[in-house]
Design a protein around this motif. Structure first.
Motif, PDB file in Angstrom:
ATOM      1  N   ASP A 237       0.838  -1.195   0.000  1.00 40.76           N
ATOM      2  CA  ASP A 237       0.000   0.000   0.000  1.00 40.76           C
ATOM      3  C   ASP A 237       0.876   1.248   0.000  1.00 40.76           C
ATOM      4  O   ASP A 237       2.103   1.168   0.153  1.00 40.76           O
ATOM      5  N   THR A 238       0.244   2.392  -0.173  1.00 42.90           N
ATOM      6  CA  THR A 238       0.951   3.672  -0.211  1.00 42.90           C
ATOM      7  C   THR A 238       0.213   4.695   0.634  1.00 42.90           C
ATOM      8  O   THR A 238      -1.023   4.770   0.590  1.00 42.90           O
ATOM      9  N   HIS A 239       0.972   5.473   1.383  1.00 47.21           N
ATOM     10  CA  HIS A 239       0.428   6.498   2.263  1.00 47.21           C
ATOM     11  C   HIS A 239       1.297   7.756   2.130  1.00 47.21           C
ATOM     12  O   HIS A 239       2.423   7.693   1.597  1.00 47.21           O
ATOM     13  N   LEU A 240       0.792   8.877   2.616  1.00 51.81           N
ATOM     14  CA  LEU A 240       1.552  10.127   2.627  1.00 51.81           C
ATOM     15  C   LEU A 240       1.600  10.700   4.033  1.00 51.81           C
ATOM     16  O   LEU A 240       0.630  10.595   4.792  1.00 51.81           O
ATOM     17  N   ARG A 241       2.713  11.330   4.352  1.00 49.71           N
ATOM     18  CA  ARG A 241       2.833  12.174   5.544  1.00 49.71           C
ATOM     19  C   ARG A 241       3.007  13.601   5.045  1.00 49.71           C
ATOM     20  O   ARG A 241       3.900  13.879   4.239  1.00 49.71           O
ATOM     21  N   LEU A 242       2.145  14.515   5.499  1.00 41.74           N
ATOM     22  CA  LEU A 242       2.141  15.888   4.995  1.00 41.74           C
ATOM     23  C   LEU A 242       2.294  16.886   6.132  1.00 41.74           C
ATOM     24  O   LEU A 242       1.731  16.706   7.205  1.00 41.74           O
ATOM     25  N   GLU A 243       3.041  17.944   5.852  1.00 44.35           N
ATOM     26  CA  GLU A 243       3.140  19.097   6.735  1.00 44.35           C
ATOM     27  C   GLU A 243       2.998  20.360   5.895  1.00 44.35           C
ATOM     28  O   GLU A 243       3.398  20.393   4.742  1.00 44.35           O
ATOM     29  N   GLY A 244       2.437  21.405   6.487  1.00 43.69           N
ATOM     30  CA  GLY A 244       2.302  22.667   5.774  1.00 43.69           C
ATOM     31  C   GLY A 244       0.857  23.110   5.679  1.00 43.69           C
ATOM     32  O   GLY A 244      -0.047  22.533   6.302  1.00 43.69           O
ATOM     33  N   PRO A 245       0.595  24.132   4.872  1.00 43.75           N
ATOM     34  CA  PRO A 245      -0.753  24.709   4.782  1.00 43.75           C
ATOM     35  C   PRO A 245      -1.846  23.728   4.371  1.00 43.75           C
ATOM     36  O   PRO A 245      -3.002  23.899   4.748  1.00 43.75           O
ATOM     37  N   VAL A 246      -1.497  22.679   3.614  1.00 44.03           N
ATOM     38  CA  VAL A 246      -2.526  21.759   3.142  1.00 44.03           C
ATOM     39  C   VAL A 246      -3.180  21.000   4.295  1.00 44.03           C
ATOM     40  O   VAL A 246      -4.325  20.534   4.176  1.00 44.03           O
ATOM     41  N   VAL A 247      -2.514  20.909   5.441  1.00 44.61           N
ATOM     42  CA  VAL A 247      -3.087  20.194   6.583  1.00 44.61           C
ATOM     43  C   VAL A 247      -4.392  20.852   7.019  1.00 44.61           C
ATOM     44  O   VAL A 247      -5.340  20.183   7.440  1.00 44.61           O
ATOM     45  N   GLY A 248      -4.474  22.179   6.927  1.00 48.20           N
ATOM     46  CA  GLY A 248      -5.702  22.884   7.289  1.00 48.20           C
ATOM     47  C   GLY A 248      -6.888  22.474   6.431  1.00 48.20           C
ATOM     48  O   GLY A 248      -8.029  22.387   6.919  1.00 48.20           O
ATOM     49  N   GLU A 249      -6.642  22.214   5.131  1.00 51.80           N
ATOM     50  CA  GLU A 249      -7.724  21.772   4.252  1.00 51.80           C
ATOM     51  C   GLU A 249      -8.206  20.379   4.640  1.00 51.80           C
ATOM     52  O   GLU A 249      -9.404  20.085   4.589  1.00 51.80           O
ATOM     53  N   LEU A 250      -7.290  19.510   5.024  1.00 53.20           N
ATOM     54  CA  LEU A 250      -7.671  18.176   5.478  1.00 53.20           C
ATOM     55  C   LEU A 250      -8.432  18.245   6.799  1.00 53.20           C
ATOM     56  O   LEU A 250      -9.379  17.477   7.028  1.00 53.20           O
ATOM     57  N   GLN A 251      -8.036  19.183   7.647  1.00 50.50           N
ATOM     58  CA  GLN A 251      -8.752  19.377   8.909  1.00 50.50           C
ATOM     59  C   GLN A 251     -10.203  19.778   8.652  1.00 50.50           C
ATOM     60  O   GLN A 251     -11.128  19.307   9.337  1.00 50.50           O
ATOM     61  N   LYS A 252     -10.429  20.629   7.677  1.00 42.65           N
ATOM     62  CA  LYS A 252     -11.800  21.040   7.339  1.00 42.65           C
ATOM     63  C   LYS A 252     -12.641  19.835   6.931  1.00 42.65           C
ATOM     64  O   LYS A 252     -13.815  19.728   7.308  1.00 42.65           O
TER      65      LYS A 252
END
Length: 461
Positions: A237-252
């Motif tokens: 499988d494949t997953h991502l770890r993200l940091e930065g402004p895009v995290v706010g969009e995922l939080q929404k």
């Protein structure tokens, strides 16, 4: 923004979700006859037609500056309305269950404010217990943990498992309960939350195809290793770890789902901390829901496929293409694009497996190259196009993902990350066998009968 202010965003976020339903675009609902009327999706929010893609490229060329393939895909992506394209992100590619769990648990252990976790499957096995105990430990340390789990995806998980979490203070939402008497937001048995999303302190996010289950305990990266006879094939499988402004969009996306399912009031926390650049990646977070008039993930993928200039490399666990996706892949080959798909040779879903294989003959005749991975159970949902447009997420290339499920994907634009995706694709390719038209047409009549039967159910799979 203050915690109280963040919570006041809930009505506004729900309002935005409702406004999306007012789009002039038609709903994407193919029928079982496979001859639906043409769907006009060339509106401001729809996938771009070949003509619009060509017009964008011509506009870029008319500027006088050299036009690269990245410029085209950036312009195409900017032309699709929805969540914003955000710069300044760091994106780490995770390709193995054990490695993914290690990164997720490290983030959980380091949490200081809150943890929001949304998962289709959350098993009560050894891996599930590790996550549960980590979440309980952080909850007892004063970190608020909020959990959304899908009712069907966790049918086999004992209720005592979630009771222990709840008694520790973890707030829990069961998405669309199987029992209609316990549903708080209406009831629709066929609508499921297929997302795999973890957000820690509003600063770090994980998404992709990895559920929380011991099926991922075996490494799929030790190529050539023998599978444990008790565990079966290792899951790839494949997953991502993200940091930065895009995290706010995922939080929404998480908060909107929580509110729509009428979860308990979210306790005040810093859900939207000030964002700072953490890297150089350009990323868009895309969520889709069956409540929407169309799947934005589908719209975005079709646009990217139509705009492809050299390569379309897709890896997917459950491939049952609808007529428009099928036609788009064939059209890409016709204009000289190298179209390759890595698909599973075995699966945990018999019907989906054979329904997808029913399209092999048509795809091979069109020039699409098909491969099946044999040394692992493939659960990946990724694409890399022209080496600069990449996506990783929970979305399969089947009717269920685009019509019936809540899904979440990230689109990453750029050649640096694109090269990592191409390397991952080539690694899967090295462990796969190519299916040729000649050998495929020699398959047994029993196999053909299985494909015909499975295809009858493809809309519901």
């Amino acid at each position: 923004m203050s915690s109280t202010g963040c919570l006041r965003l809930l009505p506004a976020l729900l309002c935005l979700a409702q406004l999306a339903a007012c789009s002039v675009l038609p709903t994407l609902v193919p029928d079982m006859a496979h001859n639906p009327p043409p769907v006009a999706l060339d509106g401001s929010n729809g996938p771009l037609s070949a003509a619009r893609s060509k017009a964008i490229l011509e506009r870029l060329q008319a500027s006088g500056a050299p036009t690269h393939i990245f410029d085209l895909h950036l312009a195409i992506e900017e032309s699709i309305s929805g969540s914003p394209l955000l710069t300044g992100n760091r994106v780490d590619l995770l390709q193995d269950g054990p490695n993914t769990y290690q990164a997720m648990l490290a983030a959980i252990d380091a949490a200081r404010d809150h943890i929001n976790l949304e998962s289709y499957i959350f098993d009560g096995d050894e891996v599930g217990q590790r996550f549960a105990q980590a979440l309980i430990a952080r909850q007892r340390a004063g970190v608020q943990v909020n959990l959304i789990h899908d009712s069907v995806g966790t049918l086999g998980t004992p209720q005592a498992f979630f009771k222990e979490l709840s008694e520790a203070g973890v707030q829990i939402v069961e998405f669309n309960p199987v029992n209609p008497l316990t549903a708080k937001a209406g009831w629709e048995m066929n609508q499921r939350d297929h997302r795999k999303l973890l957000i820690v302190d509003g600063r770090i996010a994980f998404l992709g195809g990895v559920n929380i289950s011991s099926v991922y305990s075996g490494s799929s990266l030790r190529l050539g290793s023998q599978a444990d006879p008790e565990q079966g094939l290792p899951w790839r499988d494949t997953h991502l770890r993200l940091e930065g402004p895009v995290v706010g969009e995922l939080q929404k996306l998480f908060i909107i789902t929580w509110a729509k399912q009428r979860g308990p009031p979210l306790l005040a926390r810093h859900y939207f901390p000030p964002t700072e650049p953490r890297g150089k990646e350009v990323v868009r977070a895309i969520g889709s829901s069956p409540d929407d008039p169309y799947s934005l993930i589908y719209v975005t993928l079709i646009s990217a496929l139509r705009s492809a200039q050299s390569e379309i490399w897709l890896t997917n666990a459950y491939f049952v293409p609808d007529p428009q996706l099928l036609a788009t892949l064939k059209e890409a080959v016709a204009r000289g694009v190298d179209v390759r798909l890595v698909l599973p040779s075995s699966t945990d879903s018999w019907l989906v497996f054979h329904a997808g294989r029913a399209y092999y003959d048509e795809l091979l005749q069109a020039g699409v190259r098909l491969y099946e991975r044999h040394d692992a159970l493939l659960h990946v949902k990724t694409a890399v196009i022209d080496g600069v447009w990449s996506t990783v997420g929970s979305t399969n290339l089947d009717w269920r993902s685009f019509l019936h499920n809540q899904e979440v994907n990230a689109v990453v634009l750029g050649s640096d990350f694109g090269e990592k995706m191409r390397a991952a694709f080539r690694a899967d390719l090295a462990q796969s066998r190519e299916i040729t038209l000649a050998t495929w047409q020699e398959r047994a009549y029993q196999v053909r009968a299985q494909e015909l039967f499975a295809r009858l159910w493809e809309y519901w799979l």
